[in-house]
Design a protein around this motif. Structure first.
Motif, PDB file in Angstrom:
ATOM      1  N   VAL A 157      10.092   9.128  -4.406  1.00  0.00           N
ATOM      2  CA  VAL A 157       8.630   9.160  -4.455  1.00  0.00           C
ATOM      3  C   VAL A 157       8.104   8.382  -3.264  1.00  0.00           C
ATOM      4  N   LYS A 158       7.142   8.947  -2.585  1.00  0.00           N
ATOM      5  CA  LYS A 158       6.359   8.173  -1.615  1.00  0.00           C
ATOM      6  C   LYS A 158       5.040   7.902  -2.326  1.00  0.00           C
ATOM      7  N   ASN A 159       4.772   6.656  -2.568  1.00  0.00           N
ATOM      8  CA  ASN A 159       3.664   6.230  -3.398  1.00  0.00           C
ATOM      9  C   ASN A 159       2.672   5.456  -2.535  1.00  0.00           C
ATOM     10  N   THR A 160       1.410   5.875  -2.527  1.00  0.00           N
ATOM     11  CA  THR A 160       0.390   5.223  -1.720  1.00  0.00           C
ATOM     12  C   THR A 160      -0.780   4.798  -2.606  1.00  0.00           C
ATOM     13  N   GLU A 217      -1.452   7.600  -5.201  1.00  0.00           N
ATOM     14  CA  GLU A 217      -1.124   8.971  -4.812  1.00  0.00           C
ATOM     15  C   GLU A 217       0.393   9.095  -4.747  1.00  0.00           C
ATOM     16  N   TRP A 218       0.933  10.082  -5.448  1.00  0.00           N
ATOM     17  CA  TRP A 218       2.363  10.296  -5.522  1.00  0.00           C
ATOM     18  C   TRP A 218       2.754  11.578  -4.795  1.00  0.00           C
ATOM     19  N   HIS A 219       3.650  11.452  -3.823  1.00  0.00           N
ATOM     20  CA  HIS A 219       4.317  12.593  -3.187  1.00  0.00           C
ATOM     21  C   HIS A 219       5.772  12.493  -3.635  1.00  0.00           C
ATOM     22  N   LEU A 223       0.809  -1.224   0.000  1.00  0.00           N
ATOM     23  CA  LEU A 223       0.000   0.000   0.000  1.00  0.00           C
ATOM     24  C   LEU A 223       0.841   1.272   0.000  1.00  0.00           C
ATOM     25  N   VAL A 224       1.961   1.274   0.714  1.00  0.00           N
ATOM     26  CA  VAL A 224       2.839   2.438   0.753  1.00  0.00           C
ATOM     27  C   VAL A 224       4.246   1.977   0.384  1.00  0.00           C
ATOM     28  N   LYS A 225       4.881   2.696  -0.537  1.00  0.00           N
ATOM     29  CA  LYS A 225       6.221   2.308  -0.987  1.00  0.00           C
ATOM     30  C   LYS A 225       7.029   3.544  -1.349  1.00  0.00           C
ATOM     31  N   GLU A 226       8.326   3.352  -1.475  1.00  0.00           N
ATOM     32  CA  GLU A 226       9.218   4.424  -1.904  1.00  0.00           C
ATOM     33  C   GLU A 226       9.872   4.000  -3.211  1.00  0.00           C
TER      34      GLU A 226
END
Length: 190
Positions: A165-168, A182-184, A145-148
């Motif tokens: 990228v922190k990708n959720t 969602e990309w931060h 669910l959450v990855k870098e």
């Protein structure tokens, strides 16, 4: 005999006077003017990866043989390769404003129960301050669910970019593989 001697002498003279051809694998090093300041830019957007329906944004290019699929039956079996042309939006709603496109490939690279992809994508922005600029992401993508993920380059205003990228996953359909991510993004660039 005299002809042979003249020919041998001529051959020796030519081989001694012919310059050796030297090849090299580089063009030399020189000093370049590198910016002394590095900018840090934060980006926030959503990627919509759609495998289902009449107009998918990701399509299967190749898949493993049926034996592999029967033994390990995840949504994306080991060895599958997909091409994608996904919209980037300002919100999680697929009807929100499109600000760019993500184009590239992902492949299933895990034989185990830990579904993992290799993601390589060019994320180009088509509106706003970064219109025509892109970040390049290439990284192992564990299906969690959450990855870098890693930003390994860019174009336009993001030329020579590095970052992460922190990708959720805000939506993931386990039946058909559709996802909204969602990309931060934090980008360091000249």
């Amino acid at each position: 005999m005299e002809t042979f001697t003249v020919f041998a002498l001529l051959l020796v003279i030519l081989s001694v006077t012919t310059p050796a051809v030297k090849g090299k694998y580089y063009s030399g090093s020189h000093i370049v003017d590198v910016p002394t300041t590095i900018k840090q830019t934060h980006l926030h957007f959503f990627l919509h990866d759609t495998l289902s329906g009449d107009n998918p944004s990701a399509v299967l290019i190749t898949k493993p043989n049926s034996k592999v699929i029967k033994e390990n039956n995840p949504i994306i079996p080991f060895g599958s390769i997909f091409a994608f042309d996904d919209p980037l939006t300002v919100g999680s709603d697929p009807k929100s404003k499109v600000i760019g496109t993500a184009r590239g490939l992902y492949a299933s690279i895990s034989r185990g129960s830990d579904l993992t992809l290799l993601f390589t994508g060019d994320l180009e922005f088509t509106s706003g301050e970064f219109n025509g600029s892109a970040i390049i992401v290439s990284c192992r993508d564990p299906m969690v669910l959450v990855k870098e993920m890693a930003v390994v380059g860019g174009r336009g205003k993001f030329k020579m970019a590095k970052g992460f990228v922190k990708n959720t996953a805000v939506y993931f359909n386990t039946t058909n593989g559709d996802a909204i991510l969602e990309w931060h993004v934090t980008v360091f660039h000249p």
